[in-house]
Design a protein around this motif. Structure first.
Motif: not given
Length: 262
Positions: A164-167, A169-176, A197-203
């Motif tokens: 959640p902290k990394i993301l 204000g993140a922009k564009g897309f997140v690289y998993c 991946l689901k945990s990333v998608k959730a936030v």
């Protein structure tokens, strides 16, 4: 809204997944790189990661390490890649371009001057695998002065509570990053990849892309309902090497992958 964000928005409106490839700048040469990028754009590629050759690419496996070494031996450097991107834009290419690179190259160029040049020539995003969140302040200061070039955030299966902290204000897309270790591990994904991946998608408030070890659309089929797109690097580099950097092969691969992904 820059090209990456505009592309992601358009894809979401159409209900399509994004397809992204990685290619090392300067292979087979800079003119050849331009031809490959144009061929992929025409074939429907959504975003390209353009690898800036570096002597010690710590996040990359043998295939991309070797490609980087060959490009350096060809005399390729950041200044020459900037010229190539500028030429591409003048020739009408609107393909979103992300520089995949290491921070030492940016420091050597000068952080402020680097960001300014990215904005001038039409670089849309940056992925810097050796620049953790806690050390991004210097470059973020300059990027935030001009919305043209954005910093793409990376997360991995061990990011855990930091996601959640990394993301934020993140922009564009997140690289998993889909596996532990380096690039090019041939679909050897982390055993908990789907729950991660689901945990990333959730936030995430931006599209979620999966990379590392992907070769075909079939590889990401089990994650299709969770991710917003896929990134292919080492496999694409190998494919180009085996086919003498054929624009026809590049276009066919992109077209097929994109079709199967959707």
């Amino acid at each position: 809204m820059n090209r990456i964000e505009a592309k992601m928005k358009a894809l979401q409106e159409k209900g399509e997944k994004a397809f992204i490839t990685y290619i090392t700048a300067g292979l087979p040469d800079l003119e050849g790189t331009k031809k490959l990028l144009k061929a992929q754009e025409e074939a429907g590629l959504d975003v390209v990661e353009l690898g800036i050759p570096f002597s010690d690419p710590v996040a990359d496996g043998p295939v991309i390490q070797d490609a980087s070494y060959k490009a350096i031996c060809n005399g390729i450097n950041l200044k020459k890649v900037f010229v190539t991107v500028e030429e591409l834009r003048k020739e009408g290419s609107e393909l979103p371009i992300v520089f995949m690179m290491y921070y030492n190259t940016i420091l050597h160029y000068g952080v402020e001057a680097f960001v300014k040049k990215c904005n001038e020539v039409g670089v849309d995003g940056l992925i810097i695998p050796d620049l953790p969140l806690e050390e991004q302040e210097e470059i973020a200061k300059y990027l935030n002065q001009d919305e043209t070039t954005i910093l793409i955030q990376l997360v991995s299966p061990v990011s855990g509570d930091r996601i959640p902290k990394i993301l934020d204000g993140a922009k564009g897309f997140v690289y998993c990053v889909s596996s532990m270790g380096v690039t090019g591990q041939g679909a050897d994904f982390h055993k908990e990849v789907l729950s991660y991946l689901k945990s990333v998608k959730a936030v995430a408030k931006i599209p979620v892309m999966m990379g590392f070890g992907i070769r075909t659309a079939e590889d990401v089929k089990p994650m299709k309902d969770t991710i917003d797109g896929a990134i292919v690097g080492s496999h694409f580099i190998r494919l180009m090497e085996e086919n003498d950097y054929s624009t026809k092969v590049a276009a066919e691969y992109c077209s097929t992958f994109k079709k199967e992904l959707n």
